[in-house]
Structure formats: C-alpha cells, structure tokens
Design a protein around this motif. Structure first.
Motif, PDB file in Angstrom:
ATOM      1  N   GLU A  40       0.831  -1.155   0.152  1.00 19.61           N
ATOM      2  CA  GLU A  40       0.166   0.071  -0.141  1.00 19.61           C
ATOM      3  C   GLU A  40       0.735   1.295   0.159  1.00 19.61           C
ATOM      4  OE1 GLU A  40      -2.343  -0.628   3.427  1.00 19.61           O
ATOM      5  OE2 GLU A  40      -0.901  -0.117   4.937  1.00 19.61           O
ATOM      6  N   SER A  41       0.320   2.326  -0.449  1.00 23.75           N
ATOM      7  CA  SER A  41       1.125   3.592  -0.536  1.00 23.75           C
ATOM      8  C   SER A  41       0.458   4.480   0.831  1.00 23.75           C
ATOM      9  CB  SER A  41       0.666   4.321  -1.577  1.00 23.75           C
ATOM     10  OG  SER A  41       0.983   3.486  -3.080  1.00 23.75           O
ATOM     11  N   VAL A  42       1.846   5.353   1.039  1.00 24.75           N
ATOM     12  CA  VAL A  42       1.444   6.304   2.296  1.00 24.75           C
ATOM     13  C   VAL A  42       1.306   7.546   1.732  1.00 24.75           C
ATOM     14  CG1 VAL A  42       2.537   7.236   4.272  1.00 24.75           C
ATOM     15  CG2 VAL A  42       2.821   4.720   3.797  1.00 24.75           C
ATOM     16  N   TYR A  43       0.327   8.374   2.119  1.00 22.03           N
ATOM     17  CA  TYR A  43       0.045   9.736   1.725  1.00 22.03           C
ATOM     18  C   TYR A  43       0.056  10.497   2.876  1.00 22.03           C
ATOM     19  CZ  TYR A  43      -1.683   7.422  -2.248  1.00 22.03           C
ATOM     20  OH  TYR A  43      -1.849   6.633  -3.647  1.00 22.03           O
ATOM     21  N   ARG A  44       0.528  11.774   2.667  1.00 20.69           N
ATOM     22  CA  ARG A  44       0.288  12.623   3.784  1.00 20.69           C
ATOM     23  C   ARG A  44      -0.180  13.838   3.465  1.00 20.69           C
ATOM     24  NH1 ARG A  44       5.622  14.933   7.464  1.00 20.69           N
ATOM     25  NH2 ARG A  44       5.680  12.667   7.778  1.00 20.69           N
ATOM     26  N   THR A  53      -3.168   5.745   4.183  1.00 19.93           N
ATOM     27  CA  THR A  53      -2.651   4.646   3.265  1.00 19.93           C
ATOM     28  C   THR A  53      -3.812   4.449   2.339  1.00 19.93           C
ATOM     29  OG1 THR A  53      -3.180   3.031   4.785  1.00 19.93           O
ATOM     30  CG2 THR A  53      -1.080   3.997   4.737  1.00 19.93           C
ATOM     31  N   GLU A  54      -3.377   3.905   1.250  1.00 15.39           N
ATOM     32  CA  GLU A  54      -4.276   3.557   0.182  1.00 15.39           C
ATOM     33  C   GLU A  54      -3.848   2.058  -0.316  1.00 15.39           C
ATOM     34  OE1 GLU A  54      -7.234   4.467  -1.562  1.00 15.39           O
ATOM     35  OE2 GLU A  54      -7.379   6.104   0.069  1.00 15.39           O
ATOM     36  N   LEU A  55      -4.919   1.161  -0.246  1.00 17.40           N
ATOM     37  CA  LEU A  55      -4.087  -0.281  -0.711  1.00 17.40           C
ATOM     38  C   LEU A  55      -3.783  -0.278  -2.161  1.00 17.40           C
ATOM     39  CD1 LEU A  55      -6.914  -2.505   0.868  1.00 17.40           C
ATOM     40  CD2 LEU A  55      -4.394  -2.659   1.379  1.00 17.40           C
ATOM     41  N   HIS A  56      -4.464   0.413  -2.991  1.00 23.84           N
ATOM     42  CA  HIS A  56      -4.197   0.427  -4.323  1.00 23.84           C
ATOM     43  C   HIS A  56      -3.318   1.908  -4.830  1.00 23.84           C
ATOM     44  CE1 HIS A  56      -6.527  -2.868  -5.109  1.00 23.84           C
ATOM     45  NE2 HIS A  56      -7.669  -2.381  -4.504  1.00 23.84           N
ATOM     46  N   THR A  58      -2.252   4.983  -6.250  1.00 23.64           N
ATOM     47  CA  THR A  58      -2.847   6.007  -7.379  1.00 23.64           C
ATOM     48  C   THR A  58      -2.102   6.999  -7.283  1.00 23.64           C
ATOM     49  OG1 THR A  58      -4.410   6.422  -5.417  1.00 23.64           O
ATOM     50  CG2 THR A  58      -5.201   5.163  -7.153  1.00 23.64           C
ATOM     51  N   PRO A  59      -1.841   7.922  -8.240  1.00 20.61           N
ATOM     52  CA  PRO A  59      -1.068   9.107  -8.079  1.00 20.61           C
ATOM     53  C   PRO A  59      -1.595  10.191  -7.375  1.00 20.61           C
ATOM     54  CG  PRO A  59      -2.227   8.799 -10.232  1.00 20.61           C
ATOM     55  CD  PRO A  59      -2.534   7.603  -9.776  1.00 20.61           C
ATOM     56  N   LEU A  60      -3.021  10.045  -6.982  1.00 20.46           N
ATOM     57  CA  LEU A  60      -3.535  10.860  -6.046  1.00 20.46           C
ATOM     58  C   LEU A  60      -4.716  10.111  -5.083  1.00 20.46           C
ATOM     59  CD1 LEU A  60      -4.449  14.279  -8.070  1.00 20.46           C
ATOM     60  CD2 LEU A  60      -2.592  14.169  -6.463  1.00 20.46           C
ATOM     61  N   ALA A  61      -4.731  10.692  -3.814  1.00 19.31           N
ATOM     62  CA  ALA A  61      -5.506   9.924  -2.902  1.00 19.31           C
ATOM     63  C   ALA A  61      -6.115  11.013  -2.172  1.00 19.31           C
ATOM     64  CB  ALA A  61      -4.972   9.117  -2.043  1.00 19.31           C
ATOM     65  N   ARG A  62      -7.560  10.786  -1.914  1.00 17.79           N
ATOM     66  CA  ARG A  62      -8.238  11.830  -1.031  1.00 17.79           C
ATOM     67  C   ARG A  62      -8.047  11.709   0.226  1.00 17.79           C
ATOM     68  NH1 ARG A  62     -11.942  15.385  -2.863  1.00 17.79           N
ATOM     69  NH2 ARG A  62     -12.313  14.380  -4.860  1.00 17.79           N
ATOM     70  N   CYS A  63      -7.757  12.744   0.962  1.00 18.83           N
ATOM     71  CA  CYS A  63      -7.808  12.775   2.389  1.00 18.83           C
ATOM     72  C   CYS A  63      -8.963  12.585   3.131  1.00 18.83           C
ATOM     73  CB  CYS A  63      -7.051  14.124   3.007  1.00 18.83           C
ATOM     74  SG  CYS A  63      -6.984  14.243   4.685  1.00 18.83           S
TER      75      CYS A  63
END
Ligand SMILES: [Zn+2]
Length: 75
Positions: A40-44, A53-56, A58-63
């Motif tokens: 999974e990817s980590v987003y801040r 985090t998002e399992l898939h 993606t270039p962008l993930a919504r907070c």
C-alpha cells in the motif's frame, strides 16, 4: 549574574519542541516500516498533516479528514 526570565520560557519550550519532533520522526518511521510489509501507499495530507494509506497505488488519494487530494509520500 541574574538569570534572564526569558530562559525559563525558552529552555522548556525548546525541550518540548525537541520531544515533539522526536515523536513525529518515530511516528513516520513506524508508518513507513508498516507500509513496507504491505502493498500500500502512504500519503500525507499537505493541509492537515494527516497520514493515511491506500491499498491501491494511485497518483492522487483523497484525505479522509479534509478531502484534499495528495500525492504519495514515497514510491
Ligand atoms: Zn487532510
């Protein structure tokens, strides 16, 4: 030589800030290490600093907190 009253504020404040920074660094370390074990990817979030985090990947993930679109922290 009298002790300046300002140092009674600045020294504890600096210590508290150092502790907070150490906690933040430890939290980052734990999050990144946990991320390695999963796929999974980590987003801040740049607005509210929320880490999620998002399992898939993606270039962008919504907070989930404020709805801002963020890029992943690390590839
Ligand atoms: Zn946010």
């Amino acid at each position: 030589m009298p002790v300046e009253p300002l140092s009674f504020i600045v020294i504890p404040l600096t210590l508290a800030l150092g502790v907070l920074l150490a906690l933040a660094a430890a939290y980052d370390f734990v999050v990144f290490r946990r991320r390695k074990s999963k796929n999974e990817s980590v987003y801040r979030c740049r607005d509210c600093r929320h880490i999620y985090t998002e399992l898939h990947r993606t270039p962008l993930a919504r907070c989930p907190k404020c709805g801002r679109q963020n890029e992943p922290v690390r590839e």
